[in-house]
Design a protein around this motif. Structure first.
Motif, PDB file in Angstrom:
ATOM      1  N   GLY A 102       0.875  -1.288  -0.076  1.00  0.00           N
ATOM      2  CA  GLY A 102      -0.088  -0.243   0.122  1.00  0.00           C
ATOM      3  C   GLY A 102       0.917   1.252  -0.279  1.00  0.00           C
ATOM      4  O   GLY A 102       2.264   1.552  -0.111  1.00  0.00           O
ATOM      5  N   THR A 103      -0.334   2.552   0.534  1.00  0.00           N
ATOM      6  CA  THR A 103       0.991   3.622   0.211  1.00  0.00           C
ATOM      7  C   THR A 103       2.195   3.685   1.335  1.00  0.00           C
ATOM      8  O   THR A 103       3.056   4.229   0.870  1.00  0.00           O
ATOM      9  N   HIS A 104       2.089   3.233   2.212  1.00  0.00           N
ATOM     10  CA  HIS A 104       3.379   3.370   3.319  1.00  0.00           C
ATOM     11  C   HIS A 104       4.752   2.257   2.166  1.00  0.00           C
ATOM     12  O   HIS A 104       5.276   2.838   2.501  1.00  0.00           O
ATOM     13  N   VAL A 150      -2.245   4.676  11.883  1.00  0.00           N
ATOM     14  CA  VAL A 150      -2.724   5.974  11.371  1.00  0.00           C
ATOM     15  C   VAL A 150      -4.422   6.048  12.108  1.00  0.00           C
ATOM     16  O   VAL A 150      -5.154   5.027  11.340  1.00  0.00           O
ATOM     17  N   LYS A 151      -4.578   7.245  11.843  1.00  0.00           N
ATOM     18  CA  LYS A 151      -6.208   7.541  13.027  1.00  0.00           C
ATOM     19  C   LYS A 151      -7.266   7.212  11.996  1.00  0.00           C
ATOM     20  O   LYS A 151      -8.255   6.391  12.696  1.00  0.00           O
ATOM     21  N   ASP A 152      -7.649   7.879  11.043  1.00  0.00           N
ATOM     22  CA  ASP A 152      -8.531   7.127  10.017  1.00  0.00           C
ATOM     23  C   ASP A 152      -7.973   6.482   8.930  1.00  0.00           C
ATOM     24  O   ASP A 152      -8.017   6.642   7.479  1.00  0.00           O
ATOM     25  N   ALA A 153      -7.646   4.742   9.142  1.00  0.00           N
ATOM     26  CA  ALA A 153      -6.652   3.950   8.475  1.00  0.00           C
ATOM     27  C   ALA A 153      -7.941   3.671   7.417  1.00  0.00           C
ATOM     28  O   ALA A 153      -8.822   3.928   7.527  1.00  0.00           O
ATOM     29  N   GLN A 154      -7.246   3.525   6.255  1.00  0.00           N
ATOM     30  CA  GLN A 154      -8.272   3.351   4.758  1.00  0.00           C
ATOM     31  C   GLN A 154      -7.561   2.441   3.710  1.00  0.00           C
ATOM     32  O   GLN A 154      -6.516   2.150   3.403  1.00  0.00           O
ATOM     33  N   PHE A 155      -8.439   1.406   4.004  1.00  0.00           N
ATOM     34  CA  PHE A 155      -7.995  -0.420   3.324  1.00  0.00           C
ATOM     35  C   PHE A 155      -8.630  -0.954   2.230  1.00  0.00           C
ATOM     36  O   PHE A 155      -9.570   0.077   2.432  1.00  0.00           O
ATOM     37  N   GLU A 156      -7.525  -1.374   1.459  1.00  0.00           N
ATOM     38  CA  GLU A 156      -8.394  -1.516   0.261  1.00  0.00           C
ATOM     39  C   GLU A 156      -8.824  -2.574  -0.018  1.00  0.00           C
ATOM     40  O   GLU A 156      -8.302  -3.487   0.273  1.00  0.00           O
ATOM     41  N   GLY A 157     -10.202  -3.621   0.230  1.00  0.00           N
ATOM     42  CA  GLY A 157     -10.448  -4.571   0.150  1.00  0.00           C
ATOM     43  C   GLY A 157     -10.719  -5.188   1.715  1.00  0.00           C
ATOM     44  O   GLY A 157     -10.696  -4.337   2.882  1.00  0.00           O
ATOM     45  N   GLN A 158     -11.644  -6.172   1.668  1.00  0.00           N
ATOM     46  CA  GLN A 158     -12.435  -6.241   3.181  1.00  0.00           C
ATOM     47  C   GLN A 158     -10.891  -7.161   3.750  1.00  0.00           C
ATOM     48  O   GLN A 158     -10.845  -6.923   4.956  1.00  0.00           O
ATOM     49  N   THR A 159     -10.298  -7.393   3.241  1.00  0.00           N
ATOM     50  CA  THR A 159      -9.160  -8.189   4.304  1.00  0.00           C
ATOM     51  C   THR A 159      -8.279  -7.524   4.159  1.00  0.00           C
ATOM     52  O   THR A 159      -7.210  -7.618   5.929  1.00  0.00           O
ATOM     53  N   LYS A 160      -8.396  -6.587   4.418  1.00  0.00           N
ATOM     54  CA  LYS A 160      -7.291  -4.852   4.786  1.00  0.00           C
ATOM     55  C   LYS A 160      -6.282  -5.462   4.426  1.00  0.00           C
ATOM     56  O   LYS A 160      -5.271  -4.803   5.657  1.00  0.00           O
ATOM     57  N   ASN A 165      -4.449   5.114   3.066  1.00  0.00           N
ATOM     58  CA  ASN A 165      -4.257   6.386   2.727  1.00  0.00           C
ATOM     59  C   ASN A 165      -2.625   7.352   1.514  1.00  0.00           C
ATOM     60  O   ASN A 165      -1.746   6.882   2.092  1.00  0.00           O
ATOM     61  N   THR A 166      -3.464   7.948   0.827  1.00  0.00           N
ATOM     62  CA  THR A 166      -1.965   8.819   0.049  1.00  0.00           C
ATOM     63  C   THR A 166      -1.254   9.639   0.454  1.00  0.00           C
ATOM     64  O   THR A 166      -0.281   9.463   0.648  1.00  0.00           O
TER      65      THR A 166
END
Length: 200
Positions: A102-104, A150-160, A165-166
């Motif tokens: 992901g973005t990190h 991160v306070k508001d983590a945004q994951f792609e897909g159900q499995t996280k 997060n850009t």
């Protein structure tokens, strides 16, 4: 074994936390294991390299951390090179293993390649006619753990499995650009050992 692996992981990701697991399936042979790592993700990198039984390119584990300007996120990286040809990148967001990155991870990879090339050009480790080092070159033999909270983590897909997060890409990238550049300047022997490996 699955539980043990997960709990050990959590102990690495949360420095100083003490986790105990007891296997009481056989009352005559209760097995207890304790996990506590004051060194956090640096201890994680050390553990991973020991498990692989590899020779280390440099003895110290390179560790950086940063906090976002708005205090909404923190990022932490621990890395060490060994003499193998394989890279091992483990990334986590809020203690969840992001198996698809992901973005990190993207921020880390991009800035690592940039910092290494800038350093190599500055100190003539790469000649004018040489091509830049690729991402694969600079990650060969690298073991790295990336952990962000991160306070508001945004994951792609159900499995996280992937962080979306850009802003995290920039947070990790800026930390690496700033702190890895400084580290290489202040530790020329380690820098040289890493570049000898990348250029081989």
């Amino acid at each position: 074994e699955i539980l043990k692996t997960r709990l050990r992981e959590q102990a690495f990701l949360n420095a100083g936390i003490h986790i105990q697991i007891s296997d009481e399936r056989d009352p005559d042979n209760i097995i207890c294991e304790n996990f506590c790592y004051e060194g956090g993700i640096s201890s994680f990198v050390e553990y991973l390299n020991k498990k692989k039984a590899v020779e280390l390119v440099h003895p110290d584990i390179i560790h950086f951390s940063t906090v976002a300007d708005d205090d909404q996120a923190t990022a932490e990286v621990a890395m060490q090179y060994n003499d193998s040809y394989n890279e091992l990148i483990l990334s986590f967001a809020n203690n969840i293993h992001t198996t698809d990155g992901g973005t990190h991870e993207e921020g880390f990879k991009r800035s690592l390649t940039r910092v290494m090339n800038d350093y190599a050009r500055k100190y003539n480790l790469l000649k004018d006619s040489d091509k830049n080092l690729t991402g694969d070159d600079v990650r060969e033999g690298l073991t790295v753990v990336i952990s962000i909270k991160v306070k508001d983590a945004q994951f792609e897909g159900q499995t996280k499995a992937k962080l979306g997060n850009t802003e995290i890409s920039g947070l990790v990238s800026n930390m690496m650009n700033d702190k890895l550049s400084t580290y290489l300047e202040e530790n020329p022997a380690t820098a040289r050992a890493i570049f000898d490996k990348a250029l081989a």
